[in-house]
Design a protein around this motif. Structure first.
Motif, mmCIF file in Angstrom:
data_model
loop_
_atom_site.group_PDB
_atom_site.id
_atom_site.type_symbol
_atom_site.label_atom_id
_atom_site.label_comp_id
_atom_site.label_asym_id
_atom_site.label_seq_id
_atom_site.Cartn_x
_atom_site.Cartn_y
_atom_site.Cartn_z
ATOM 1 N N PRO A 153 -48.626 -65.642 -3.343
ATOM 2 C CA PRO A 153 -48.046 -65.678 -1.996
ATOM 3 C C PRO A 153 -47.694 -67.096 -1.556
ATOM 4 N N ARG A 154 -46.896 -67.175 -0.503
ATOM 5 C CA ARG A 154 -46.492 -68.479 0.033
ATOM 6 C C ARG A 154 -47.702 -69.217 0.604
ATOM 7 N N ALA A 155 -47.780 -70.498 0.311
ATOM 8 C CA ALA A 155 -48.870 -71.334 0.809
ATOM 9 C C ALA A 155 -48.467 -71.998 2.121
ATOM 10 N N LYS A 156 -49.475 -72.412 2.879
ATOM 11 C CA LYS A 156 -49.220 -73.090 4.160
ATOM 12 C C LYS A 156 -48.376 -74.339 3.963
ATOM 13 N N ALA A 157 -48.617 -75.046 2.871
ATOM 14 C CA ALA A 157 -47.945 -76.330 2.656
ATOM 15 C C ALA A 157 -46.478 -76.172 2.252
ATOM 16 N N GLU A 158 -46.069 -74.977 1.863
ATOM 17 C CA GLU A 158 -44.708 -74.781 1.355
ATOM 18 C C GLU A 158 -43.697 -74.596 2.475
ATOM 19 N N THR A 159 -42.622 -75.357 2.421
ATOM 20 C CA THR A 159 -41.497 -75.113 3.324
ATOM 21 C C THR A 159 -40.722 -73.904 2.810
ATOM 22 N N LYS A 213 -41.316 -61.858 5.965
ATOM 23 C CA LYS A 213 -40.131 -62.308 5.231
ATOM 24 C C LYS A 213 -40.517 -62.890 3.883
ATOM 25 N N SER A 214 -41.541 -63.720 3.873
ATOM 26 C CA SER A 214 -41.996 -64.323 2.619
ATOM 27 C C SER A 214 -42.541 -63.254 1.672
ATOM 28 N N PHE A 215 -43.265 -62.290 2.214
ATOM 29 C CA PHE A 215 -43.793 -61.197 1.402
ATOM 30 C C PHE A 215 -42.671 -60.418 0.732
ATOM 31 N N LEU A 216 -41.634 -60.082 1.487
ATOM 32 C CA LEU A 216 -40.523 -59.311 0.925
ATOM 33 C C LEU A 216 -39.813 -60.101 -0.178
ATOM 34 N N ARG A 217 -39.686 -61.400 0.005
ATOM 35 C CA ARG A 217 -39.071 -62.233 -1.038
ATOM 36 C C ARG A 217 -39.955 -62.240 -2.286
ATOM 37 N N ALA A 259 -48.207 -53.999 7.772
ATOM 38 C CA ALA A 259 -47.592 -52.895 8.500
ATOM 39 C C ALA A 259 -47.257 -51.795 7.502
ATOM 40 N N SER A 260 -47.031 -50.594 8.000
ATOM 41 C CA SER A 260 -46.771 -49.459 7.119
ATOM 42 C C SER A 260 -45.547 -49.705 6.238
ATOM 43 N N ASP A 261 -44.467 -50.260 6.818
ATOM 44 C CA ASP A 261 -43.252 -50.520 6.048
ATOM 45 C C ASP A 261 -43.491 -51.558 4.951
ATOM 46 N N VAL A 262 -44.293 -52.553 5.266
ATOM 47 C CA VAL A 262 -44.618 -53.589 4.290
ATOM 48 C C VAL A 262 -45.413 -52.983 3.134
ATOM 49 N N PHE A 263 -46.355 -52.120 3.453
ATOM 50 C CA PHE A 263 -47.154 -51.456 2.425
ATOM 51 C C PHE A 263 -46.268 -50.637 1.484
ATOM 52 N N LEU A 264 -45.279 -49.933 2.050
ATOM 53 C CA LEU A 264 -44.371 -49.131 1.228
ATOM 54 C C LEU A 264 -43.525 -50.022 0.317
ATOM 55 N N ARG A 265 -43.175 -51.222 0.777
ATOM 56 C CA ARG A 265 -42.437 -52.159 -0.078
ATOM 57 C C ARG A 265 -43.313 -52.600 -1.256
ATOM 58 N N ARG A 266 -44.596 -52.713 -1.009
ATOM 59 C CA ARG A 266 -45.505 -53.086 -2.107
ATOM 60 C C ARG A 266 -45.598 -51.953 -3.128
ATOM 61 N N LEU A 267 -45.647 -50.721 -2.666
ATOM 62 C CA LEU A 267 -45.651 -49.589 -3.594
ATOM 63 C C LEU A 267 -44.389 -49.584 -4.449
ATOM 64 N N ASP A 268 -43.269 -49.903 -3.815
ATOM 65 C CA ASP A 268 -41.997 -49.946 -4.540
ATOM 66 C C ASP A 268 -42.028 -51.031 -5.614
ATOM 67 N N ALA A 269 -42.607 -52.188 -5.290
ATOM 68 C CA ALA A 269 -42.702 -53.275 -6.274
ATOM 69 C C ALA A 269 -43.570 -52.851 -7.450
ATOM 70 N N HIS A 270 -44.680 -52.182 -7.185
ATOM 71 C CA HIS A 270 -45.540 -51.692 -8.258
ATOM 72 C C HIS A 270 -44.787 -50.744 -9.185
ATOM 73 N N GLN A 271 -44.010 -49.842 -8.609
ATOM 74 C CA GLN A 271 -43.297 -48.863 -9.428
ATOM 75 C C GLN A 271 -42.184 -49.498 -10.256
ATOM 76 N N PRO A 298 -51.573 -57.827 -1.976
ATOM 77 C CA PRO A 298 -51.067 -57.395 -0.671
ATOM 78 C C PRO A 298 -50.694 -58.579 0.209
ATOM 79 N N LEU A 299 -49.975 -58.301 1.274
ATOM 80 C CA LEU A 299 -49.696 -59.336 2.271
ATOM 81 C C LEU A 299 -51.015 -59.743 2.931
ATOM 82 N N SER A 300 -51.277 -61.012 2.966
ATOM 83 C CA SER A 300 -52.463 -61.542 3.632
ATOM 84 C C SER A 300 -52.049 -62.772 4.420
ATOM 85 N N LYS A 301 -52.569 -62.929 5.610
ATOM 86 C CA LYS A 301 -52.266 -64.102 6.417
ATOM 87 C C LYS A 301 -52.700 -65.347 5.677
ATOM 88 N N PRO A 302 -51.924 -66.444 5.766
ATOM 89 C CA PRO A 302 -50.823 -66.722 6.699
ATOM 90 C C PRO A 302 -49.442 -66.295 6.205
#
Length: 309
Positions: A192-198, A171-175, A142-154, A163-167
């Motif tokens: 990124p978070r894996a499927k197997a991770e709680t 919330k996990s991306f922001l963390r 989403a646009s807001d998620v993309f902007l958070r990624r730009l902020d992390a880069h800076q 980038p955020l990629s399914k699955p």
């Protein structure tokens, strides 16, 4: 026997040399690193079910093609850092053409099909503050998620940021972006978070990623909660990535590998049933302890024998 006399070399470092600007980063400087790199390249790695999807996303985003996953995680990250290295041109005097500040790309990546013009402009503006290329917005973001990624880069200009990629969820991306910003190591990739991770296991890994000087693999397909916790505990004391427990790797030998990894210059390959027996693996761990500067492939009985003779 000749290989045993090789002295350990310093670990590869993706950071800029002291006293030089970030844009002058050199990833393979390297009289000293040439020798260790050649030793690493002799070992063919097999990640099995645990090949990180983020590696492919970053490689295709920067190069338009994948990078071989038959190499050590250390070499793979080196290849990614080289592919994503960005060096904006230094402003020149009036009438002179700008010159690159050092090795690396000098232009931001082209816009994706889902990236709006204003988002492309934001990304290009952020790119000038960073020393790794910023991938365009993806269809999963989403646009807001993309902007958070730009902020992390800076905030982490020398980090590799997938980038955020399914699955992976938002919330996990922001963390993950919080962990990216807190870790000061150059050239690092927070997986990124894996499927197997709680949620609890993911949080434990992110807490480690905030300070760990090595990339930390997500929970593997063949790891139970006890295995995963043991690997994170070992990783907190290791400057090289520790690979996930492999298919068929006995629990006791997995823990032995985690312990041996602490002293080794390259990533210790997990047990590989296609290339070695359990006894061969045990001898390989003995050899790695005797020669931590070597990268020993599963089934390489000659090198193992030389190290233990």
């Amino acid at each position: 026997a000749e290989q045993r006399r090789l002295r350990p070399l310093p670990p590869l470092d993706f950071a800029q040399p002291p006293g030089r600007p970030l844009s002058a980063t050199r990833l393979r400087p390297s009289a000293t690193h040439t020798a260790i790199r050649s030793r690493m390249e002799r070992t063919a790695y097999n990640y099995g079910d645990d090949t990180p999807a983020a590696w492919d996303v970053l490689a295709r985003g920067a190069l338009g093609r994948p990078i071989s996953t038959r190499i050590s995680p250390v070499l793979f990250l080196e290849e990614l850092n080289e592919a994503l290295l960005f060096a904006p041109p230094v402003k020149a005097r009036l009438g002179q053409r700008p010159k690159p500040a050092g090795p690396g790309k000098t232009k931001a990546l082209a816009a994706s099909s889902v990236e709006r013009p204003e988002e492309t402009e934001r990304r290009r503006a952020a790119q000038n503050d960073c020393r790794r290329l910023i991938l365009p917005r993806t269809a999963d973001e989403a646009s807001d998620v993309f902007l958070r990624r730009l902020d992390a880069h800076q905030n982490a200009p020398e980090a590799l940021v997938a980038p955020l990629s399914k699955p992976e969820d938002t919330k996990s991306f922001l963390r993950r972006m919080v962990a990216v910003k807190k870790n000061e190591a150059a050239g690092l990739l927070v997986m990124p978070r894996a499927k197997a991770e709680t949620a609890e296991q993911f949080e434990a890994r992110m807490a480690l990623c905030e300070a760990c000087p090595a990339t930390v693999f997500a929970r593997g397909a063949h790891e139970d909660p006890t295995d995963f916790k043991a690997r994170l505990d070992a990783q907190s004391k290791c400057r090289r990535p520790i690979m996930c427990r492999s298919d068929g790797e006995p629990a006791s030998l997995f823990r032995r590998r985690c312990a041996v990894s602490r002293a080794c210059l390259d990533v210790v390959h997990p047990y590989d049933a296609a290339r070695e027996s359990a006894d061969d693996f045990t001898r390989r761990m003995d050899a790695q302890e005797a020669a931590p500067e070597l990268s020993i492939a599963p089934g390489d009985k000659k090198v193992v024998g030389d190290c233990l003779s």
